[in-house]
Design an enzyme around this catalytic site. Sequence first.
Site, PDB file in Angstrom:
ATOM      1  N   TYR A  23      32.422  36.814  42.034  1.00 22.13           N
ATOM      2  CA  TYR A  23      33.637  36.393  42.724  1.00 22.13           C
ATOM      3  C   TYR A  23      33.588  34.904  43.060  1.00 22.13           C
ATOM      4  CZ  TYR A  23      37.215  35.888  46.281  1.00 22.13           C
ATOM      5  OH  TYR A  23      38.297  35.451  47.010  1.00 22.13           O
ATOM      6  N   GLU A  24      32.420  34.414  43.446  1.00 19.06           N
ATOM      7  CA  GLU A  24      32.272  33.009  43.822  1.00 19.06           C
ATOM      8  C   GLU A  24      32.024  32.101  42.622  1.00 19.06           C
ATOM      9  OE1 GLU A  24      29.445  32.687  47.050  1.00 19.06           O
ATOM     10  OE2 GLU A  24      30.897  33.497  48.470  1.00 19.06           O
ATOM     11  N   GLU A  81      25.560  35.443  56.540  1.00 16.42           N
ATOM     12  CA  GLU A  81      25.225  34.819  55.264  1.00 16.42           C
ATOM     13  C   GLU A  81      26.206  35.242  54.177  1.00 16.42           C
ATOM     14  OE1 GLU A  81      23.409  32.545  52.363  1.00 16.42           O
ATOM     15  OE2 GLU A  81      23.159  32.456  54.526  1.00 16.42           O
ATOM     16  N   GLY A  95      36.894  44.512  55.499  1.00 12.33           N
ATOM     17  CA  GLY A  95      36.466  43.168  55.885  1.00 12.33           C
ATOM     18  C   GLY A  95      36.589  42.959  57.381  1.00 12.33           C
ATOM     19  N   ASN A 122      38.528  29.117  48.832  1.00 17.35           N
ATOM     20  CA  ASN A 122      38.827  30.516  49.124  1.00 17.35           C
ATOM     21  C   ASN A 122      39.895  30.625  50.224  1.00 17.35           C
ATOM     22  OD1 ASN A 122      38.801  33.271  49.361  1.00 17.35           O
ATOM     23  ND2 ASN A 122      36.573  33.453  49.471  1.00 17.35           N
ATOM     24  N   TYR A 129      40.224  34.674  58.132  1.00 23.56           N
ATOM     25  CA  TYR A 129      39.326  34.344  59.240  1.00 23.56           C
ATOM     26  C   TYR A 129      40.087  33.686  60.387  1.00 23.56           C
ATOM     27  CZ  TYR A 129      35.596  35.100  55.787  1.00 23.56           C
ATOM     28  OH  TYR A 129      34.765  35.632  54.836  1.00 23.56           O
TER      29      TYR A 129
END
Length: 156
Positions: A23-24, A81, A95, A122, A129
């Site tokens: 994904y990253e 992390e 999430g 992202n 967030y």
Amino acid sequence: MIRPATPADIPAIHRLIVELAIYEKEPDAVNATHADLNAALFGSRPTAECVLAELDGQAAGLALFFTNFSTWTGKPGLYLEDLFVMPSARGAGLGKALLVHLAGIAAARGYARFEWSVLDWNEPAIGFYKALGAKPMDEWTVMRVEGEALAVLAGT
């Protein structure tokens, strides 16, 4: 359901870490082995903790975290992390449930902070967030020394 990981979960944890790397946009970046993860999470001196989010009895998300320390507050903090939820499970609230669970751990342990990093690109995660009350620490830049640079700095 959110639950603490056990040694039997190492294959699922590793699978989710690999999915996170994909994904990253770093599909070949995961060097951690099952043995590495087992030692870090369940060895004689664990350096991290992990909780799993399950959906339909399967591990569909994880939060891997450790304790850091703030000299300004004189108290520990919880550093997240990695947070990852499988794309097929997104939208099910995992999430948020993972973050709420970790906030509860931090509060119960008397930690001063709960923090993490997010990739600049992202935007969906950043918006998520912020909606939960997190604020970006824009004045900070993450610095890292690894590989050969670490060996040189260590004088080895």
